[in-house]
Design an enzyme around this catalytic site. Structure first.
Site, mmCIF file in Angstrom:
data_model
loop_
_atom_site.group_PDB
_atom_site.id
_atom_site.type_symbol
_atom_site.label_atom_id
_atom_site.label_comp_id
_atom_site.label_asym_id
_atom_site.label_seq_id
_atom_site.Cartn_x
_atom_site.Cartn_y
_atom_site.Cartn_z
ATOM 1 N N ARG A 1 -47.748 34.684 79.379
ATOM 2 C CA ARG A 1 -47.806 34.182 80.749
ATOM 3 C C ARG A 1 -48.933 33.168 80.851
ATOM 4 O O ARG A 1 -49.986 33.335 80.202
ATOM 5 C CB ARG A 1 -48.078 35.332 81.733
ATOM 6 C CG ARG A 1 -46.857 36.154 82.094
ATOM 7 C CD ARG A 1 -45.838 35.350 82.911
ATOM 8 N NE ARG A 1 -44.691 36.124 83.317
ATOM 9 C CZ ARG A 1 -43.526 36.190 82.670
ATOM 10 N NH1 ARG A 1 -43.372 35.534 81.536
ATOM 11 N NH2 ARG A 1 -42.537 36.898 83.158
ATOM 12 N N GLU B 1 -46.635 27.198 87.087
ATOM 13 C CA GLU B 1 -45.261 26.727 86.831
ATOM 14 C C GLU B 1 -44.550 26.408 88.137
ATOM 15 O O GLU B 1 -44.723 27.148 89.108
ATOM 16 C CB GLU B 1 -44.478 27.806 86.067
ATOM 17 C CG GLU B 1 -45.025 28.025 84.694
ATOM 18 C CD GLU B 1 -44.261 29.096 83.911
ATOM 19 O OE1 GLU B 1 -43.138 29.456 84.310
ATOM 20 O OE2 GLU B 1 -44.800 29.544 82.894
ATOM 21 N N HIS C 1 -40.707 27.218 79.718
ATOM 22 C CA HIS C 1 -40.477 28.661 79.840
ATOM 23 C C HIS C 1 -39.085 29.053 79.309
ATOM 24 O O HIS C 1 -38.245 29.573 80.056
ATOM 25 C CB HIS C 1 -40.657 29.104 81.302
ATOM 26 C CG HIS C 1 -40.997 30.570 81.434
ATOM 27 N ND1 HIS C 1 -41.831 31.067 82.397
ATOM 28 C CD2 HIS C 1 -40.597 31.656 80.711
ATOM 29 C CE1 HIS C 1 -41.938 32.384 82.276
ATOM 30 N NE2 HIS C 1 -41.187 32.754 81.250
HETATM 31 C C1 DGY Z 1 -39.645 37.455 81.018
HETATM 32 O O1 DGY Z 1 -38.675 38.180 80.854
HETATM 33 O O2 DGY Z 1 -40.741 37.897 81.309
HETATM 34 C C2 DGY Z 1 -39.432 35.986 80.883
HETATM 35 O O3 DGY Z 1 -40.629 35.321 80.766
HETATM 36 C C3 DGY Z 1 -38.650 35.472 82.078
HETATM 37 O O4 DGY Z 1 -39.166 36.046 83.211
#
Ligand code: DGY
Length: 324
Positions: free
Chosen positions: A243, A272, A290
């Site tokens: 993240r 983001e 992402h």
């Molecule tokens: C997750 O599954 O955490 C991916 O990053 C998409 O949200």
């Protein structure tokens, strides 16, 4: 009037998942795929029995306070849930589920993609070629860094990190070291060819590649700050498929600009879909939008897993993937 539970699906999902959702629920699909935004999310909580949400929906305490609320479950499409104020959801008796396991391989593949791309200057090379700047092969052209046999440092050793360890050690002969406050058993670590380190700082100092795999929590916010980035070797690379919040993006830009570290491969960002201008201007970074779980197979499985949680919930059974 339909007696089936009303489920608001906040974004477009793969066709097979939307069909299954429409078959099993009174599904309110989002055909034009525009994010619902704060007002739309509040309305969804007021009008539906459950909301099938994604990382692009910021479910803050304020939004979850929508009254009168009808929704009883947030079935998240994704494993990470830092976009949901889970404590606020719990306090309001709102259940939350996620979709672990099914995206492990896709995300581990993408971490390796970023690692290889940044080490071998693949993004830079592609831009060079497409810009018509390539004058032909020469021995000193765009020399990158060897990946095979190098040391990979994993921050966090959960499912995705373990899958990365298997690929890196088994496929690329890398030495794998890791730090996790809740480490796997020595047997599991050994089976992955991975060596634990007591301190995160030791991983940062020793690794040629540092790959982040910890959840985004208040404790891990800006885990990779200026001081910790400075512990990395000047020839080391940072990979983030976890993240954006885990990295202080401004500090990372500085570290990359000053060549304090050699480069970075990033799939996630602090704000983001905004990406720091400094990152966009640098050649020694690979930037992806992402895409960690973005394979057709995985996105279908994620959707089916979210639907499974919805079905279990409305059947009065325990959720398979309860977060709250
Ligand atoms: C997750 O599954 O955490 C991916 O990053 C998409 O949200």
């Amino acid at each position: 009037m339909s007696a089936r539970p009303v489920v608001v699906v906040t974004r477009r999902l793969p066709e097979a998942v939307e069909q299954a959702a429409a078959r099993d629920f009174d599904a309110r699909l989002n055909r034009d795929d525009k994010p619902l935004g704060p007002d739309g999310l509040k309305e969804a909580l007021r009008s539906a029995d459950a909301v099938l949400c994604t990382v692009s929906d910021k479910l803050t305490a304020d939004i979850l306070s929508a009254e009168p609320r009808r929704a009883r479950l947030l079935a998240n499409f994704g494993v990470g849930f830092n976009h949901i104020d889970v404590e606020a959801a719990k306090a309001r008796g709102l259940a939350v589920s996620n979709t672990p396991d099914v995206l492990t391989d896709a995300t581990a593949d993408l971490a390796m993609t970023l690692l290889l791309m940044v080490a071998r200057r693949a993004g830079e090379g592609e831009r060079h070629l497409r810009a018509g700047a390539w004058t032909g092969w020469r021995p000193t052209h765009m020399m990158g860094t060897q990946v095979s046999g190098k040391t990979l440092g994993l921050v966090g050793m959960g499912r995705i990190a373990r899958a990365v360890a298997g690929r890196a050690h088994g496929g690329f002969g890398m030495r794998v070291i890791f730090h996790d406050p809740y480490p796997p058993s020595p047997e599991v670590a050994r089976s992955l060819g991975a060596e634990p380190r007591e301190r995160l700082e030791d991983v940062l100092r020793q690794a040629d590649f540092v790959s982040l795999h910890c959840p985004a929590t208040p404790e891990t916010r800006h885990l990779m700050n200026r001081e910790r980035l400075a512990l990395m070797r000047p020839d080391a690379y940072l990979v983030n498929t976890a993240r954006g919040d885990v990295v202080d993006e401004a500090a990372l830009v500085e570290a990359l600009q000053s060549r304090r570290i050699a480069g970075a491969g990033l799939d996630v960002f602090e704000r983001e879909p905004e990406v720091s201008r400094g990152l966009l201007e640098l050649e020694n970074v690979v930037l992806l939008p992402h895409l960690g779980s973005a394979t057709t197979e995985t996105r279908v499985e994620m959707g089916m897993r979210a639907l499974e949680n919805l079905r279990l919930f409305f059947a009065g059974s325990p959720l398979r993937d309860r977060v709250a």
